[in-house]
Design a protein around this motif. Structure first.
Motif, PDB file in Angstrom:
ATOM      1  N   SER A 251      -7.284   0.536   1.345  1.00 15.21           N
ATOM      2  CA  SER A 251      -6.029  -0.181   1.141  1.00 15.21           C
ATOM      3  C   SER A 251      -5.283  -0.327   2.464  1.00 15.21           C
ATOM      4  O   SER A 251      -5.382   0.531   3.343  1.00 15.21           O
TER       5      SER A 251
ATOM      6  N   THR B 218      -4.450  -1.229  -4.886  1.00 17.40           N
ATOM      7  CA  THR B 218      -4.755  -1.426  -3.476  1.00 17.40           C
ATOM      8  C   THR B 218      -4.312  -2.834  -3.058  1.00 17.40           C
ATOM      9  O   THR B 218      -4.271  -3.753  -3.880  1.00 17.40           O
TER      10      THR B 218
ATOM     11  N   THR C 290       0.838  -1.206   0.000  1.00 14.23           N
ATOM     12  CA  THR C 290       0.000   0.000   0.000  1.00 14.23           C
ATOM     13  C   THR C 290       0.870   1.252   0.000  1.00 14.23           C
ATOM     14  O   THR C 290       0.642   2.189  -0.773  1.00 14.23           O
TER      15      THR C 290
ATOM     16  N   TYR D 112     -10.846   3.165  -2.492  1.00 10.82           N
ATOM     17  CA  TYR D 112     -10.140   3.993  -1.503  1.00 10.82           C
ATOM     18  C   TYR D 112      -9.847   3.210  -0.218  1.00 10.82           C
ATOM     19  O   TYR D 112      -9.555   3.779   0.821  1.00 10.82           O
TER      20      TYR D 112
END
Ligand code: NDP
Length: 238
Positions: free
Chosen positions: A224, A168, A159, A222
């Motif tokens: 990760s 991700t 990440t 969004y």
């Protein structure tokens, strides 16, 4: 529109258990699904390439075959795993090393190979199948817990390294899921787990597959470096 084109998805160990359910779910979603597997039969619609995650050359060759058929891998799920439970005092080097080599180094080999195409494409999803035992611990599972905890470090490092490139990396931590792996546990141990699970039941393979599908989907762009428990509340407070 919410419509997405078929993705090239690779799941290791899709011949049975959790990996099989994950592969079936991506097939149902219309993706191009492949697996690196050692034995057994595969669900309909899954491209099987034989290989062993303990062997770098085997992983690389399998990826090359999958890429030729389906294009660069966009979603990779490192699912292949083994247990060699034994009390610490009696655990052999081989029991320790086999589990680390398969569960931890195997996921590393797979993620490393997948990252090449993902970096080029500037997008990708890496999902590592860990376990509640990673952070909860388990008697007789020093090797297994170490291998599964290590996956958290891998996902979080990926990440930080590749988060800026549309990639991700997340961890799914199943609790007690009804598969061959858990059916092998002594009845007494199964009952002890059951008593500790707030949901009052063991999980099914689809409970895990649903979380993996979510992490691979547009809605999770969004998210990760996360550890997503799928354990009926067993590991609360991790
Ligand atoms: P199974 O034992 O049913 O399946 C394990 C899979 O991994 C099989 O497909 C197996 O292939 C494959 N595999 C093992 N070693 C290798 C290797 N060296 N190369 C390629 N494939 C390999 O286990 P589950 O479905 O229960 O577990 C799947 C994952 O989920 C594992 O990582 C496990 O640790 C994890 N997990 C499972 C839980 C559970 O309660 N069941 C709980 C938490 C985590 P083969 O058939 O050839 O042996």
């Amino acid at each position: 529109m919410g419509e997405q084109t078929a993705r090239s998805v690779l799941v290791t160990g899709a011949n049975r258990g959790i990996g099989r359910a994950i592969a079936e779910r991506f097939v149902a979603a219309g993706d191009k699904v492949a697996t690196i597997y050692r034995s057994g039969d595969l669900p309909d619609g899954v491209l099987g390439v034989t290989g062993d995650v303990r062997d770098t050359a085997s992983v690389d060759a399998a990826f090359t075959q999958v890429e030729e058929a389906h294009g660069p891998v966009e979603v990779v799920v490192a699912n292949a795993g083994v247990t060699r439970d034994q009390l610490l005092m009696r655990m052999s080097d081989e029991d320790f090393e086999t589990v680390i080599d398969t569960n931890l180094a195997g996921a590393f080999r797979v993620a490393r190979r997948a990252s090449k195409g993902m970096i080029r494409a500037r997008r990708g999803r890496i999902v590592l199948i860990s376990s509640v035992v990673a952070l909860y611990g388990g008697p007789g599972q020093v090797n297994y817990a170490a291998s599964k905890a290590g996956l958290v470090g891998i996902a979080r490092s990926i990440t930080r390294e590749l988060g800026g490139r549309g990639i991700t990396a997340n961890v799914v931590a199943p609790g007690f899921i009804d598969t061959a792996m858990t059916q092998a546990l002594p009845e007494r141990q199964q009952q002890a787990y059951l008593g500790a699970i707030p949901a009052g039941r063991f999980g099914g393979v689809d409970d895990v597959a649903a979380a993996v599908e979510f992490l691979a989907g547009d809605g999770a762009a969004y998210i990760s470096g996360a550890v997503i428990p799928v354990d009926g509340g067993l590991g609360m407070g991790h």
